[in-house]
Design an enzyme around this catalytic site. Sequence first.
Site, PDB file in Angstrom:
ATOM      1  CG  ASN A 124       6.912 -14.651  -1.631  1.00 57.41           C
ATOM      2  OD1 ASN A 124       6.011 -15.465  -1.487  1.00 57.41           O
ATOM      3  ND2 ASN A 124       8.154 -14.989  -1.951  1.00 57.41           N
ATOM      4  CB  ILE A 139       5.351  -6.656  -2.869  1.00 58.98           C
ATOM      5  CG1 ILE A 139       4.349  -5.968  -1.942  1.00 58.98           C
ATOM      6  CG2 ILE A 139       4.751  -7.913  -3.476  1.00 58.98           C
ATOM      7  CD1 ILE A 139       3.215  -5.290  -2.673  1.00 58.98           C
ATOM      8  CB  CYS A 140       9.640 -10.516  -3.218  1.00 63.94           C
ATOM      9  SG  CYS A 140      10.714 -11.476  -4.266  1.00 63.94           S
ATOM     10  CG  LEU A 141       4.333 -10.059  -7.881  1.00 64.23           C
ATOM     11  CD1 LEU A 141       4.100 -11.550  -7.642  1.00 64.23           C
ATOM     12  CD2 LEU A 141       3.030  -9.303  -7.662  1.00 64.23           C
TER      13      LEU A 141
END
Lengths: 192, 527
Positions: free
Chosen positions: A79, A87-89
């Site tokens: 991620n 960042i994939c959050l």
Amino acid sequence: MIDFSRVQKELQDCEKDKDASGIRVSPKSDNLTRLTGTIPGPIGTPYEGGTFQIDITIPEGYPFEPPKMQFSTKVWHPNISSQSGAICLDVLKDQWSPALTLKTALVSIQALLSTPEPKDPQDAVVAEQYIKNYQVFVSTARYWTETFAKNSSLEEKVKRLVEMGFGDAQVRSAIESSGGDENLALEKLCSG
Amino acid sequence: MDDDYLSFEEEEEEEEDNYEDYYNDDHAHEEVSSKKSTSQIITKESLVLAQKEVLARVMELLSVKENQARTLLIHYQWNVNKLIGVYGDRGKDSLFKSAGLTVFDPSLISSRKRKTMSCDICIEDDIPSSAMTRMECGHCFCNDCWKEHFTVNINEGKSKRITCMAHKCNAICDEDVVRKLVSPELAEKFDRFLVESYVEDNKMVKWCPSTPHCGNAIRKAEEDEEVEVECSCGLQFCFSCLSESHSPCSCLMWKLWRKKCEDESETVNWITVHTRVCPKCNKPVHRSDGCNLMTCICGQHFCWLCGGATGRDHTWTSISGHSCGRYKEDKVRQMERAKRDLNRYTHYYYHFKAHTDSSKLEDKRRKSILEKAEFISEKNDQLVFKDLTWLTDGVDLLFRSRRILSYSYPFAFYMFGEELFKDEMSDLDREMKKNLFEDQQQQLEGNVERLSKILEEPFDEYSEDDIKMMKNQLKFLCPVIDNLCKEMYKCIENDLLGPTQAGINHSIAPYRSKGIEKAIEFCADIC
């Protein structure tokens, strides 16, 4: 426009329990719009022992808009982009709430390191490796941690092992195949 | 040509029958449409009322406040039946929870009333409780922070779902609090978003696609109905894809056709078929006639078959120092294919365009026909000149059938082409169906042209007998055309699209003898 008093308070708050949490936030510039966050790699993961730095930019609308965060330390994680550190959050996007803080966001990132979501990847290459060849993923992630997130750099390890009398190329391949673990590499070199 | 349509003398009896059918049909239709509700026009002014009508229904049914009803309806996309279904199946609590509504229980916090409080957002202590607001979900923050939160959300276009500031709290903020705390301009924007949600989130309602926008929205009568409607601004459009009405073409066919016509792809095709690119200067070169050795204006010689550069010496069968070999065959086949596709498209486009152009011309003539009609009815005293509905009906039918004809060409282009229905029919089957459809098309075409010709005549100079004769002709012709249109739709439904798998992607607005439905003004009935 930016609510600096809140950022200021958050920094103080972070400072108070930095030893317990291991999470630090420090300003990069005087005006508090650019900060650097530091999180320790979670124990029991390939990131253990590493210290990861995160670039933080405070937007105009903070805390009503989420802070922008991205890794400046290279990380091998489904991620997190292995190229840019993006960042994939969810909490940094649509799930952000003004009640969250820089510290809680960093805690969430730390939690993301422990629990990757390969089905919602930021880095497709890493995610594919995670799903198809988990062991290779673990050793690559560990190697990246050793190489980029530890004070003792790869070159230092190579130097030490070469001094023991092994060949340079041999040492490098042993370190790589043992995921950056110096002792494991030494064992491999000794056993043949 | 007379073979294509029924001639007067032979079909004397059927004339009467047809005539009766046509008019009986009309009456039957009227009865049906009066029972069934029709599409409605919602103007800027009635938009609030239309919304209020639905809100009132939900408020009464569930005994909730207006803001709660609105939150529920926005969540269920203004589909009252679905909302009530969920209420019936899962109860009020589940319904409220899914939409982000909570019911406030004041007993939970009354004991904690203090003079000053702290806000977790700005991390300020000692804020007087009067400057704090507690939402229905129970979360309490200071008014400054709420205001900032609402402002950011409204400006980001999220007015319809502003959630509480607390992390993971999905409760929707009370719209009255939002209005109270933000600036008046922003409150107005917020309200506009809420009102427009009735159109934008509602499958039953769509903005009229007119440009410049007439300001109206249309609410269709039945949920799963494929319809074409006419707005009060005069625009007729397809409710599904919002482009001009295009029946019997399906939305997908119409979209592909329009793109094809706009595209330069056919020009590109022509260039591929008819020209070769010069290997030296790269200009496309067109061969008018002659042998396969080409000489470009830049002086370069090249082979027409493969496009490769050659020397000067050649015979009729070969060019010295050059051989195209097997490659030629593929190239030729490819060219032939492109040529065939181009011819096919040109054929359908030509007919489509011809009818569309006729329709435009007839539209211009419409006014003069109606003026003529008025003129003769004023000039003459005889009964036959007084009631001219047969004439205006004829004019209306001409436009309707002309449109159907023009859209039947792109329909046929896709129905019998390879793009959409390649594996749905055998070649034989396709050929048979194509013939069947084309027969119908041609019959309709012949009769439409005939009607057009009759209406074109200078009937304002006609004697009483001539007018009677014209009336008889129209009385015969109109039911025939109406019937042919019906037959064509029936054929499309039963023989063409119906039996195919892909047919499911092609719903077509049904044929209506009375023409495209005119939407009526919305009138609220809040009871």
